[in-house]
Design a protein around this motif. Structure first.
Motif, PDB file in Angstrom:
ATOM      1  N   UNK A 191       0.841  -1.172   0.000  1.00 60.08           N
ATOM      2  CA  UNK A 191       0.000   0.000   0.000  1.00 60.08           C
ATOM      3  C   UNK A 191       0.885   1.234   0.000  1.00 60.08           C
ATOM      4  N   UNK A 192       0.550   2.146  -0.809  1.00 57.15           N
ATOM      5  CA  UNK A 192       1.325   3.373  -0.896  1.00 57.15           C
ATOM      6  C   UNK A 192       0.740   4.417   0.046  1.00 57.15           C
ATOM      7  N   UNK A 193       0.746   4.088   1.328  1.00 51.98           N
ATOM      8  CA  UNK A 193       0.164   4.955   2.343  1.00 51.98           C
ATOM      9  C   UNK A 193       1.072   5.035   3.558  1.00 51.98           C
ATOM     10  N   UNK A 194       0.812   6.010   4.399  1.00 55.07           N
ATOM     11  CA  UNK A 194       1.533   6.119   5.663  1.00 55.07           C
ATOM     12  C   UNK A 194       1.150   4.928   6.536  1.00 55.07           C
ATOM     13  N   UNK A 195       2.098   4.410   7.344  1.00 53.71           N
ATOM     14  CA  UNK A 195       1.811   3.238   8.180  1.00 53.71           C
ATOM     15  C   UNK A 195       0.583   3.414   9.070  1.00 53.71           C
ATOM     16  N   UNK A 196       0.348   4.612   9.572  1.00 57.59           N
ATOM     17  CA  UNK A 196      -0.818   4.828  10.448  1.00 57.59           C
ATOM     18  C   UNK A 196      -2.120   4.602   9.675  1.00 57.59           C
ATOM     19  N   UNK A 197      -2.159   5.038   8.415  1.00 58.67           N
ATOM     20  CA  UNK A 197      -3.360   4.841   7.596  1.00 58.67           C
ATOM     21  C   UNK A 197      -3.525   3.370   7.231  1.00 58.67           C
ATOM     22  N   UNK A 198      -2.404   2.690   6.969  1.00 61.96           N
ATOM     23  CA  UNK A 198      -2.470   1.272   6.649  1.00 61.96           C
ATOM     24  C   UNK A 198      -3.055   0.499   7.827  1.00 61.96           C
ATOM     25  N   UNK A 199      -2.614   0.847   9.055  1.00 65.97           N
ATOM     26  CA  UNK A 199      -3.160   0.197  10.250  1.00 65.97           C
ATOM     27  C   UNK A 199      -4.671   0.342  10.301  1.00 65.97           C
ATOM     28  N   UNK A 200      -5.167   1.550  10.059  1.00 72.13           N
ATOM     29  CA  UNK A 200      -6.619   1.793  10.117  1.00 72.13           C
ATOM     30  C   UNK A 200      -7.357   1.016   9.033  1.00 72.13           C
ATOM     31  N   UNK A 201      -6.785   0.962   7.832  1.00 74.74           N
ATOM     32  CA  UNK A 201      -7.437   0.249   6.732  1.00 74.74           C
ATOM     33  C   UNK A 201      -7.477  -1.245   7.013  1.00 74.74           C
ATOM     34  N   UNK A 202      -6.365  -1.795   7.490  1.00 75.46           N
ATOM     35  CA  UNK A 202      -6.328  -3.238   7.791  1.00 75.46           C
ATOM     36  C   UNK A 202      -7.323  -3.569   8.894  1.00 75.46           C
ATOM     37  N   UNK A 203      -7.360  -2.757   9.939  1.00 77.02           N
ATOM     38  CA  UNK A 203      -8.320  -3.013  11.023  1.00 77.02           C
ATOM     39  C   UNK A 203      -9.759  -2.909  10.528  1.00 77.02           C
ATOM     40  N   UNK A 204     -10.033  -1.949   9.647  1.00 84.97           N
ATOM     41  CA  UNK A 204     -11.379  -1.827   9.090  1.00 84.97           C
ATOM     42  C   UNK A 204     -11.738  -3.059   8.257  1.00 84.97           C
ATOM     43  N   UNK A 205     -10.781  -3.562   7.480  1.00 90.36           N
ATOM     44  CA  UNK A 205     -11.025  -4.768   6.672  1.00 90.36           C
ATOM     45  C   UNK A 205     -11.274  -5.985   7.551  1.00 90.36           C
ATOM     46  N   UNK A 206     -10.491  -6.122   8.612  1.00 92.02           N
ATOM     47  CA  UNK A 206     -10.667  -7.242   9.539  1.00 92.02           C
ATOM     48  C   UNK A 206     -12.039  -7.164  10.201  1.00 92.02           C
ATOM     49  N   UNK A 207     -12.425  -5.965  10.622  1.00 88.64           N
ATOM     50  CA  UNK A 207     -13.737  -5.779  11.261  1.00 88.64           C
ATOM     51  C   UNK A 207     -14.856  -6.113  10.278  1.00 88.64           C
ATOM     52  N   UNK A 208     -14.740  -5.629   9.042  1.00 87.47           N
ATOM     53  CA  UNK A 208     -15.756  -5.923   8.034  1.00 87.47           C
ATOM     54  C   UNK A 208     -15.831  -7.425   7.765  1.00 87.47           C
ATOM     55  N   UNK A 209     -14.687  -8.066   7.634  1.00 88.06           N
ATOM     56  CA  UNK A 209     -14.642  -9.510   7.395  1.00 88.06           C
ATOM     57  C   UNK A 209     -15.329 -10.270   8.533  1.00 88.06           C
ATOM     58  N   UNK A 210     -14.951  -9.925   9.777  1.00 83.18           N
ATOM     59  CA  UNK A 210     -15.547 -10.604  10.930  1.00 83.18           C
ATOM     60  C   UNK A 210     -17.044 -10.361  11.012  1.00 83.18           C
ATOM     61  N   UNK A 211     -17.455  -9.141  10.709  1.00 83.58           N
ATOM     62  CA  UNK A 211     -18.880  -8.818  10.730  1.00 83.58           C
ATOM     63  C   UNK A 211     -19.629  -9.611   9.666  1.00 83.58           C
TER      64      UNK A 211
END
Length: 101
Positions: free
Chosen positions: A1-21
């Motif tokens: 991902x061509x993003x700052x690490x802090x943004x990558x963390x938020x995106x990955x956590x959002x994807x994990x939450x969506x997947x689990x949901x």
């Protein structure tokens, strides 16, 4: 991902939450059909591989990632210049460097 690490963390956590949901609330047949993912037989400890391992050639989610050129920041360019000037100066020289100058 061509993003700052802090943004990558938020995106990955959002994807994990969506997947689990989706796994919890959607129909198991539409999002997570039986046999898709690996499963462990608790009584024997054996692992049954999921269909994703056998059918990975056809999955659209595993397409190759193309490299994207990015320009370095001005700060990175300045650091590079500073290092190069130091290493070609008398102060930054090393003994083996004299043989190649």
């Amino acid at each position: 991902m061509l993003l700052q690490p802090e943004k990558v963390d938020k995106i990955v956590l959002a994807c994990v939450h969506l997947h689990n949901s989706l796994r919890k609330h959607s129909s198991k047949i539409t999002y997570n059909p039986p046999g898709t993912f690996d499963s462990e037989q608790l009584d024997s400890g054996t692992v049954e591989t999921g269909s994703w391992r056998r059918e990975h050639q056809n999955l659209q989610s595993f397409l190759p990632i193309h490299q994207v050129r990015r320009k370095s920041s001005i700060e990175a360019a300045e650091v590079r210049v500073e290092f190069s000037e130091y290493f070609i100066s008398h102060e930054g020289e090393v003994p083996w460097q004299l043989n190649y100058c």
